[in-house]
Design a protein around this motif. Sequence first.
Motif, PDB file in Angstrom:
ATOM      1  N   ASN A  31       0.825  -1.204   0.000  1.00 27.01           N
ATOM      2  CA  ASN A  31       0.000   0.000   0.000  1.00 27.01           C
ATOM      3  C   ASN A  31       0.855   1.248   0.000  1.00 27.01           C
ATOM      4  O   ASN A  31       1.881   1.294   0.689  1.00 27.01           O
TER       5      ASN A  31
ATOM      6  N   GLN B 198       2.129   4.875  -8.895  1.00 30.93           N
ATOM      7  CA  GLN B 198       1.583   3.726  -9.622  1.00 30.93           C
ATOM      8  C   GLN B 198       2.621   3.130 -10.558  1.00 30.93           C
ATOM      9  O   GLN B 198       2.712   1.915 -10.695  1.00 30.93           O
TER      10      GLN B 198
ATOM     11  N   ASN C  30       2.338  -2.996  -8.324  1.00 35.32           N
ATOM     12  CA  ASN C  30       1.488  -3.987  -7.656  1.00 35.32           C
ATOM     13  C   ASN C  30       0.872  -3.490  -6.355  1.00 35.32           C
ATOM     14  O   ASN C  30       0.137  -4.221  -5.702  1.00 35.32           O
TER      15      ASN C  30
ATOM     16  N   ASN D  11      -1.471  -1.112  -3.810  1.00 37.76           N
ATOM     17  CA  ASN D  11      -2.710  -0.345  -3.759  1.00 37.76           C
ATOM     18  C   ASN D  11      -2.325   1.106  -3.509  1.00 37.76           C
ATOM     19  O   ASN D  11      -1.634   1.401  -2.531  1.00 37.76           O
TER      20      ASN D  11
ATOM     21  N   ASP E 209     -12.476  11.779  -9.081  1.00 39.44           N
ATOM     22  CA  ASP E 209     -13.102  10.854 -10.029  1.00 39.44           C
ATOM     23  C   ASP E 209     -12.076  10.278 -11.004  1.00 39.44           C
ATOM     24  O   ASP E 209     -12.101   9.085 -11.302  1.00 39.44           O
TER      25      ASP E 209
ATOM     26  N   LYS F  80     -10.053   7.690  -9.214  1.00 41.23           N
ATOM     27  CA  LYS F  80     -10.825   6.457  -9.089  1.00 41.23           C
ATOM     28  C   LYS F  80     -10.779   5.661 -10.394  1.00 41.23           C
ATOM     29  O   LYS F  80     -10.647   4.436 -10.386  1.00 41.23           O
ATOM     30  N   SER F  81     -10.857   6.376 -11.522  1.00 39.58           N
ATOM     31  CA  SER F  81     -10.797   5.681 -12.819  1.00 39.58           C
ATOM     32  C   SER F  81      -9.427   5.083 -13.083  1.00 39.58           C
ATOM     33  O   SER F  81      -9.303   4.175 -13.908  1.00 39.58           O
ATOM     34  N   LEU F  82      -8.419   5.577 -12.378  1.00 40.62           N
ATOM     35  CA  LEU F  82      -7.062   5.025 -12.465  1.00 40.62           C
ATOM     36  C   LEU F  82      -6.856   3.893 -11.449  1.00 40.62           C
ATOM     37  O   LEU F  82      -5.736   3.496 -11.193  1.00 40.62           O
ATOM     38  N   GLN F  83      -7.937   3.429 -10.878  1.00 36.21           N
ATOM     39  CA  GLN F  83      -7.948   2.335  -9.908  1.00 36.21           C
ATOM     40  C   GLN F  83      -7.269   2.700  -8.592  1.00 36.21           C
ATOM     41  O   GLN F  83      -6.715   1.855  -7.888  1.00 36.21           O
ATOM     42  N   VAL F  84      -7.346   3.978  -8.242  1.00 36.26           N
ATOM     43  CA  VAL F  84      -6.855   4.447  -6.957  1.00 36.26           C
ATOM     44  C   VAL F  84      -7.994   4.283  -5.947  1.00 36.26           C
ATOM     45  O   VAL F  84      -9.159   4.520  -6.277  1.00 36.26           O
ATOM     46  N   ILE F  85      -7.646   3.878  -4.749  1.00 39.23           N
ATOM     47  CA  ILE F  85      -8.639   3.786  -3.673  1.00 39.23           C
ATOM     48  C   ILE F  85      -8.760   5.168  -3.056  1.00 39.23           C
ATOM     49  O   ILE F  85      -7.808   5.663  -2.442  1.00 39.23           O
TER      50      ILE F  85
END
Length: 89
Positions: A31, A51, A56, A58, A79, A82-87
Motif C-alpha cells: 500500500n 503507480q 502492484n 494499492n 473521479d 478512481k478511474s485510475l484504480q486508486v482507492i
Amino acid sequence: AGNTIHINKSSFGVDPEDMIHLREILGEVNNVEVVGVVTDICVISNVVTFQSTFANANIIVDSKLTATFDKSKYNSTLDVMKSLQVIVK
C-alpha cells in the motif's frame, strides 16, 4: 509512525531520483497512501508516479487529507483517480 516516509518535494511530482531511492529502500510494497494539497496538480501527479514505481501496490488517497483551490476540479480529480484504480477514501 514507524512505517511512514515523508518526502519534501520542490515541484509538482516526486523527483524521479527520489522514487528510485524509495524503490531501492522499500522493494515491493502493498500500500501507498498519498496525501497533500493541490489535489488537481500535485496529488494526482504523485499518484501516477507511485503507480508506475510500485505497480502492484494499492494506491490510496485519503480525501480528508487533500485539498485544492477549486472545489469542482477537486471532485473531478478524485473521479479521475478512481478511474485510475486508486482507492479514494
